[in-house]
Design an enzyme around this catalytic site. Structure first.
Site: not given
Ligand code: NAP
Length: 279
Positions: A51, A95, A118
């Site tokens: 990322k 995460q 997200d």
């Protein structure tokens, strides 16, 4: 049979993000993603690194918070609060998986919905439900891009989604509905999965079982999207679909690797740009 090339399409999306980021920087708004990793799961560290690399490529600033395994829920929530209040941060990504002592739902709820790149916050899920998606879960959003950029017509088509997880199956089905497909969602209690899948013009598979879906489940000429990622007994990467068995039957299909996988990070970059543009 035509392969749907996720590597190529994800590269196009990242190039578009790079251009948009440059324009934002010139207008005085530097896009910025904050990534939080708790603990030292090796797979998570690789994802976080990928990322960061994608951010660098796309001219997106990335901030990295690598917290100890024993970080308390309160400490994590305090950091999220700080990032929520920081106007220079556009996106916040925590995460997964988190250590067991931290409640994932509390963490998703704490992230400012405007920075929820997200797409897991209930407000963003609700917006998707009422057909007003803004920040959408990256993997299903990536599937829509794969279909559109491969000229697959969605409107009016019969779509079957196998899987109803909050991260993939449910948002996937809602996005296909927003694109005017006629959508059926299948799960572990579905009766006669084969017959239901055989009705699909577009079959999206997120069942989480290596090479589970073979030609018995696929209608002639169907488009098949394989969301699964596994390592088989020979350590070879494979999907939820038995590619070799279905390839003669389908009109288009995503390979694994190189199909849906690379789209997830590309859509994350795209969500950071969207969040920054809306600021
Ligand atoms: P998950 O949470 O395990 O969900 C699997 C779904 O499949 C569940 O809804 C389950 O039904 C259903 N299912 C299981 N066995 C079934 C059966 N025999 N018949 C019909 N339905 C069945 O998995 P996920 O997180 O959604 O992920 C799905 C796959 O996508 C995995 O292979 C994962 O590795 C992959 N993935 C890839 C990416 C990417 O970036 N490409 C991102 C996320 C996930 P119930 O709800 O009834 O249990």
């Amino acid at each position: 049979m035509e392969l749907i090339d996720g590597k190529k399409i994800s590269a196009e999306i990242k190039d578009e993000c790079k251009e948009k980021a440059l324009r934002l920087i010139r207008s005085g708004k530097e896009p910025c993603l904050a990534v939080i990793l708790v603990g030292n799961d090796p797979a998570s560290s690789i994802y976080v690194n990928n990322k960061k690399k994608a951010c660098e490529y796309c001219n997106i600033k990335s901030l990295s918070y690598e917290l100890d395994e024993n970080t308390t829920e309160k400490e994590l929530l305090d950091l999220i609060e700080k990032l929520n209040n920081d106007p220079s941060v556009d996106g916040i990504l925590v995460q997964l998986p988190l250590p067991k002592h931290i409640d994932e739902d509390k963490v998703f709820a704490a992230i400012d919905p405007l920075k929820d790149v997200d797409g897991f916050h209930i407000k963003n899920v609700g917006a998707l439900c009422i057909g007003k998606p803004v920040l959408v879960s990256c993997t299903p959003a990536g599937v829509i891009e794969l279909l559109k950029r491969s000229n697959v017509e969605i409107s009016g088509k019969r779509c079957v989604v196998i899987g109803r997880s909050n991260i993939v199956g449910k948002p996937m089905a809602l996005l296909m509905l927003s694109e005017n497909a006629t959508v059926t969602i299948c799960h572990s209690r579905t009766k006669d999965l084969e017959a239901v899948c055989k009705e699909a013009d577009i079959l999206i598979v997120a069942i989480g079982k290596p090479r589970f879906i073979d030609s018995k489940y696929v209608k002639d000429g169907a488009v098949v999207i394989d969301v699964g990622i596994h390592r088989d007994e020979n350590n070879k990467i494979c999907g939820d679909v038995n590619f070799d068995d279905v390839k003669e039957k389908v009109s288009k299909i995503t390979p694994v690797p190189g199909g849906v996988g690379p789209m997830t990070i590309a859509m994350l970059m795209s969500n950071v740009i969207t969040a920054c543009e809306r600021k």
